[in-house]
Write a protein that holds these residues in place. Structure first.
Motif, PDB file in Angstrom:
ATOM      1  N   LYS A 122       0.941  -1.126   0.144  1.00 43.76           N
ATOM      2  CA  LYS A 122      -0.005   0.034   0.410  1.00 43.76           C
ATOM      3  C   LYS A 122       0.828   1.559  -0.119  1.00 43.76           C
ATOM      4  O   LYS A 122       2.137   1.793   0.811  1.00 43.76           O
ATOM      5  N   THR A 123       0.499   2.358  -1.009  1.00 45.42           N
ATOM      6  CA  THR A 123       1.364   3.548  -0.618  1.00 45.42           C
ATOM      7  C   THR A 123       0.293   4.759  -0.524  1.00 45.42           C
ATOM      8  O   THR A 123      -0.900   4.567  -1.485  1.00 45.42           O
ATOM      9  N   GLN A 124       0.566   5.663  -0.286  1.00 43.16           N
ATOM     10  CA  GLN A 124       0.077   6.688   0.101  1.00 43.16           C
ATOM     11  C   GLN A 124       0.122   8.337  -0.061  1.00 43.16           C
ATOM     12  O   GLN A 124       1.646   8.176   0.935  1.00 43.16           O
ATOM     13  N   ILE A 125       0.364   9.587  -1.523  1.00 42.35           N
ATOM     14  CA  ILE A 125       0.933   9.851  -1.083  1.00 42.35           C
ATOM     15  C   ILE A 125      -0.561  11.399  -0.992  1.00 42.35           C
ATOM     16  O   ILE A 125      -1.140  11.345  -1.552  1.00 42.35           O
ATOM     17  N   GLU A 126       0.713  12.466   0.128  1.00 39.67           N
ATOM     18  CA  GLU A 126      -0.527  13.640   0.050  1.00 39.67           C
ATOM     19  C   GLU A 126       0.295  14.860  -0.159  1.00 39.67           C
ATOM     20  O   GLU A 126       1.469  14.900   0.400  1.00 39.67           O
ATOM     21  N   LEU A 127      -0.289  15.259  -0.273  1.00 38.67           N
ATOM     22  CA  LEU A 127      -0.333  16.934  -0.723  1.00 38.67           C
ATOM     23  C   LEU A 127      -1.138  18.116  -0.011  1.00 38.67           C
ATOM     24  O   LEU A 127      -2.426  17.848  -0.797  1.00 38.67           O
ATOM     25  N   GLU A 128      -0.785  18.606   0.368  1.00 44.00           N
ATOM     26  CA  GLU A 128      -2.069  19.790   1.555  1.00 44.00           C
ATOM     27  C   GLU A 128      -1.014  21.300   1.900  1.00 44.00           C
ATOM     28  O   GLU A 128      -0.182  21.787   1.940  1.00 44.00           O
ATOM     29  N   ASN A 129      -1.998  22.527   1.202  1.00 45.28           N
ATOM     30  CA  ASN A 129      -1.937  23.656   1.119  1.00 45.28           C
ATOM     31  C   ASN A 129      -1.083  24.221   0.679  1.00 45.28           C
ATOM     32  O   ASN A 129      -0.427  25.290   0.555  1.00 45.28           O
ATOM     33  N   GLN A 130      -0.773  23.872   0.039  1.00 43.53           N
ATOM     34  CA  GLN A 130      -0.068  24.055  -1.358  1.00 43.53           C
ATOM     35  C   GLN A 130      -0.289  24.832  -2.744  1.00 43.53           C
ATOM     36  O   GLN A 130      -0.104  25.661  -2.876  1.00 43.53           O
ATOM     37  N   ILE A 131      -0.774  23.984  -3.246  1.00 38.18           N
ATOM     38  CA  ILE A 131      -1.895  24.804  -4.485  1.00 38.18           C
ATOM     39  C   ILE A 131      -3.028  25.995  -3.649  1.00 38.18           C
ATOM     40  O   ILE A 131      -2.953  26.711  -4.311  1.00 38.18           O
ATOM     41  N   ALA A 132      -3.185  25.893  -2.641  1.00 39.62           N
ATOM     42  CA  ALA A 132      -4.707  26.493  -2.625  1.00 39.62           C
ATOM     43  C   ALA A 132      -4.630  26.353  -0.796  1.00 39.62           C
ATOM     44  O   ALA A 132      -4.888  24.866  -0.276  1.00 39.62           O
ATOM     45  N   LYS A 133      -4.735  26.997  -0.526  1.00 34.96           N
ATOM     46  CA  LYS A 133      -5.641  27.221   1.219  1.00 34.96           C
ATOM     47  C   LYS A 133      -6.506  26.010   1.588  1.00 34.96           C
ATOM     48  O   LYS A 133      -7.336  26.920   1.041  1.00 34.96           O
ATOM     49  N   GLY A 134      -6.480  24.983   2.204  1.00 39.22           N
ATOM     50  CA  GLY A 134      -7.120  24.700   2.535  1.00 39.22           C
ATOM     51  C   GLY A 134      -7.650  22.736   1.899  1.00 39.22           C
ATOM     52  O   GLY A 134      -8.425  22.257   2.090  1.00 39.22           O
ATOM     53  N   LEU A 135      -6.703  22.588   0.362  1.00 41.10           N
ATOM     54  CA  LEU A 135      -7.112  22.031  -0.458  1.00 41.10           C
ATOM     55  C   LEU A 135      -6.191  20.865   0.108  1.00 41.10           C
ATOM     56  O   LEU A 135      -4.953  20.909  -0.076  1.00 41.10           O
ATOM     57  N   LYS A 136      -6.037  19.872  -0.316  1.00 42.32           N
ATOM     58  CA  LYS A 136      -5.534  18.135  -0.029  1.00 42.32           C
ATOM     59  C   LYS A 136      -5.537  17.286  -1.217  1.00 42.32           C
ATOM     60  O   LYS A 136      -6.731  16.986  -1.651  1.00 42.32           O
ATOM     61  N   LEU A 137      -4.471  17.032  -1.663  1.00 42.68           N
ATOM     62  CA  LEU A 137      -4.628  15.830  -2.670  1.00 42.68           C
ATOM     63  C   LEU A 137      -4.060  14.964  -1.956  1.00 42.68           C
ATOM     64  O   LEU A 137      -3.126  14.686  -1.011  1.00 42.68           O
ATOM     65  N   ASP A 138      -4.364  13.706  -2.855  1.00 47.49           N
ATOM     66  CA  ASP A 138      -4.568  12.283  -1.953  1.00 47.49           C
ATOM     67  C   ASP A 138      -4.212  11.392  -2.930  1.00 47.49           C
ATOM     68  O   ASP A 138      -5.384  11.062  -4.163  1.00 47.49           O
ATOM     69  N   LEU A 139      -3.134  10.474  -3.164  1.00 50.41           N
ATOM     70  CA  LEU A 139      -3.244   9.455  -3.726  1.00 50.41           C
ATOM     71  C   LEU A 139      -2.855   8.223  -3.503  1.00 50.41           C
ATOM     72  O   LEU A 139      -1.897   8.429  -2.748  1.00 50.41           O
ATOM     73  N   THR A 140      -4.020   6.688  -3.776  1.00 51.65           N
ATOM     74  CA  THR A 140      -3.534   5.720  -3.029  1.00 51.65           C
ATOM     75  C   THR A 140      -3.941   4.568  -3.974  1.00 51.65           C
ATOM     76  O   THR A 140      -4.381   4.278  -4.479  1.00 51.65           O
ATOM     77  N   THR A 141      -2.739   3.970  -3.481  1.00 49.01           N
ATOM     78  CA  THR A 141      -2.220   2.910  -4.625  1.00 49.01           C
ATOM     79  C   THR A 141      -2.552   1.278  -3.817  1.00 49.01           C
ATOM     80  O   THR A 141      -2.060   1.417  -2.442  1.00 49.01           O
ATOM     81  N   THR A 142      -3.157   0.527  -4.365  1.00 52.74           N
ATOM     82  CA  THR A 142      -2.708  -1.126  -3.698  1.00 52.74           C
ATOM     83  C   THR A 142      -2.811  -1.884  -4.612  1.00 52.74           C
ATOM     84  O   THR A 142      -2.614  -1.620  -5.297  1.00 52.74           O
ATOM     85  N   LEU A 143      -1.625  -2.632  -4.024  1.00 51.53           N
ATOM     86  CA  LEU A 143      -0.685  -3.953  -5.062  1.00 51.53           C
ATOM     87  C   LEU A 143      -1.259  -5.498  -4.658  1.00 51.53           C
ATOM     88  O   LEU A 143       0.133  -4.861  -3.399  1.00 51.53           O
ATOM     89  N   ALA A 144      -1.244  -6.019  -5.142  1.00 52.35           N
ATOM     90  CA  ALA A 144      -1.496  -7.624  -4.445  1.00 52.35           C
ATOM     91  C   ALA A 144      -0.555  -8.383  -5.414  1.00 52.35           C
ATOM     92  O   ALA A 144      -1.185  -9.643  -6.076  1.00 52.35           O
ATOM     93  N   PRO A 145       0.937  -8.943  -5.752  1.00 52.93           N
ATOM     94  CA  PRO A 145       1.545  -9.018  -6.655  1.00 52.93           C
ATOM     95  C   PRO A 145       1.028 -10.565  -6.892  1.00 52.93           C
ATOM     96  O   PRO A 145       1.282 -11.327  -7.660  1.00 52.93           O
ATOM     97  N   SER A 146       0.832 -11.516  -6.074  1.00 53.57           N
ATOM     98  CA  SER A 146       0.558 -12.536  -5.516  1.00 53.57           C
ATOM     99  C   SER A 146      -1.165 -12.895  -6.254  1.00 53.57           C
ATOM    100  O   SER A 146      -1.297 -13.841  -6.656  1.00 53.57           O
ATOM    101  N   LYS A 147      -1.803 -12.378  -6.046  1.00 61.49           N
ATOM    102  CA  LYS A 147      -2.860 -12.365  -7.297  1.00 61.49           C
ATOM    103  C   LYS A 147      -2.743 -11.935  -8.682  1.00 61.49           C
ATOM    104  O   LYS A 147      -2.273 -11.462  -8.886  1.00 61.49           O
ATOM    105  N   PRO A 148      -3.772 -13.448  -9.360  1.00 64.98           N
ATOM    106  CA  PRO A 148      -3.643 -12.330 -10.827  1.00 64.98           C
ATOM    107  C   PRO A 148      -4.334 -11.713 -11.317  1.00 64.98           C
ATOM    108  O   PRO A 148      -4.995 -10.777 -10.918  1.00 64.98           O
TER     109      PRO A 148
END
Length: 299
Positions: free
Chosen positions: A87-113
């Motif tokens: 699992k990975t999560q990248i968060e960017l907060e209060n940089q583009i605009a005050k009160g705005l938070k951007l988030d990218l969350t990913t998961t990877l299960a290599p053992s699954k088809p």
């Protein structure tokens, strides 16, 4: 005369949180759990968590690390589970605009088809201002599906809505509504969920500095019996380092919880659930009556 600035209301998922926490948290009766949290001088945090449900043999574990870059408003979280899920999560907060938070969350299960739910990717944006809290999510690999929710608040009154839109099918796949009132000592929340087919009402009251009480009622039109599920609970602080909790529902299941801070950074919780209608039954599987414990170490 201008009105006072309004506080930021809770997000959609946190509507009714006081009642939910009172009735759901600190009841570790489903098995044994251990959590260890550490923090380096530079601010990087590590968490190791493991749990073993009372009715299964495998132990589920997760190793998580979280790093911050305060100057850039950047947070990175990575985790690896015993189910071999990354699992990975990248968060960017209060940089583009005050009160705005951007988030990218990913998961990877290599053992699954490949193509069998072995990976997910969700883009999110959260915007908070006085009296306004809105979120938007794009599930890139499922649908794709776009979900948005908004909560408006003024003078303690809250109204919110959530809707999900399937981009491929071109239709709204889910919509939900909520309303409530938050005061310093009590809160009331009403939800109309699952396309207005399920309804719930929750109540939380801080009776005194040492006692809290709450209740929740749920009515689902899809249930054949058409009844209302009701749960009531309370929390009492014995002292600054310990509290007990108790709750019971209309099915006759009584749950008890006890949490004790043994020392700074070390907390132990114990839970017990009893089906009061089956007290005389032998329960070798642990499905009727349940007991468990949880330990949290933090430094």
């Amino acid at each position: 005369m201008s009105s006072l600035p309004q506080p930021v209301p809770p997000s959609w998922k946190d509507l009714g949180k006081s009642s939910t926490d009172l009735l759901q948290k600190d009841y570790p009766f489903n098995g044994t759990a251990l959590e260890i949290k550490t923090k380096t001088p530079s601010g990087v945090t590590f968490k190791v968590a493991g749990s073993r449900p009372s009715h299964t043999a495998p132990i589920h574990g997760e190793l998580e690390t979280k790093g911050f870059h305060k100057a850039q408003g950047l947070t990175f979280t990575g985790a690896w589970t015993t189910s071999n899920v990354l699992k990975t999560q990248i968060e960017l907060e209060n940089q583009i605009a005050k009160g705005l938070k951007l988030d990218l969350t990913t998961t990877l299960a290599p053992s699954k088809p490949e193509g069998k739910g072995n990976k997910t990717a969700v883009l999110a944006a959260v915007y908070k201002q006085s009296g306004f809290h809105s979120r938007a999510f794009l599930d890139v690999l499922k649908g794709p599906t776009f979900t948005a929710d908004t909560v408006l608040g003024r003078d303690g009154f809250l109204v919110g809505a959530e809707a999900a839109y399937n981009v491929t099918d071109g239709r709204i796949s889910r919509y939900q509504l909520a309303a409530g009132f938050n005061a310093p000592e009590y809160a009331v929340t009403l939800h109309a969920l699952n396309d207005l087919k399920s309804f719930s009402a929750s109540y939380y009251h801080r009776v005194s500095a040492d006692v809290e009480a709450g209740a929740k009622a749920v009515y689902d039109t899809k249930l054949t019996n058409g009844g209302v599920a009701i749960e009531v609970g309370t929390k009492t602080y014995l002292d600054s380092a310990a509290f007990v909790k108790a709750k019971i529902n209309n099915a006759g299941v009584l749950a008890l919880g006890y949490t004790q801070s043994l020392r700074p950074g070390l907390k132990a919780s114990f839970g017990l659930a009893l089906d009061t209608q089956k007290l005389n039954e032998v329960d070798p599987s642990g499905q009727v009556h349940k007991v468990g414990m949880s330990f949290v170490f933090e430094s």
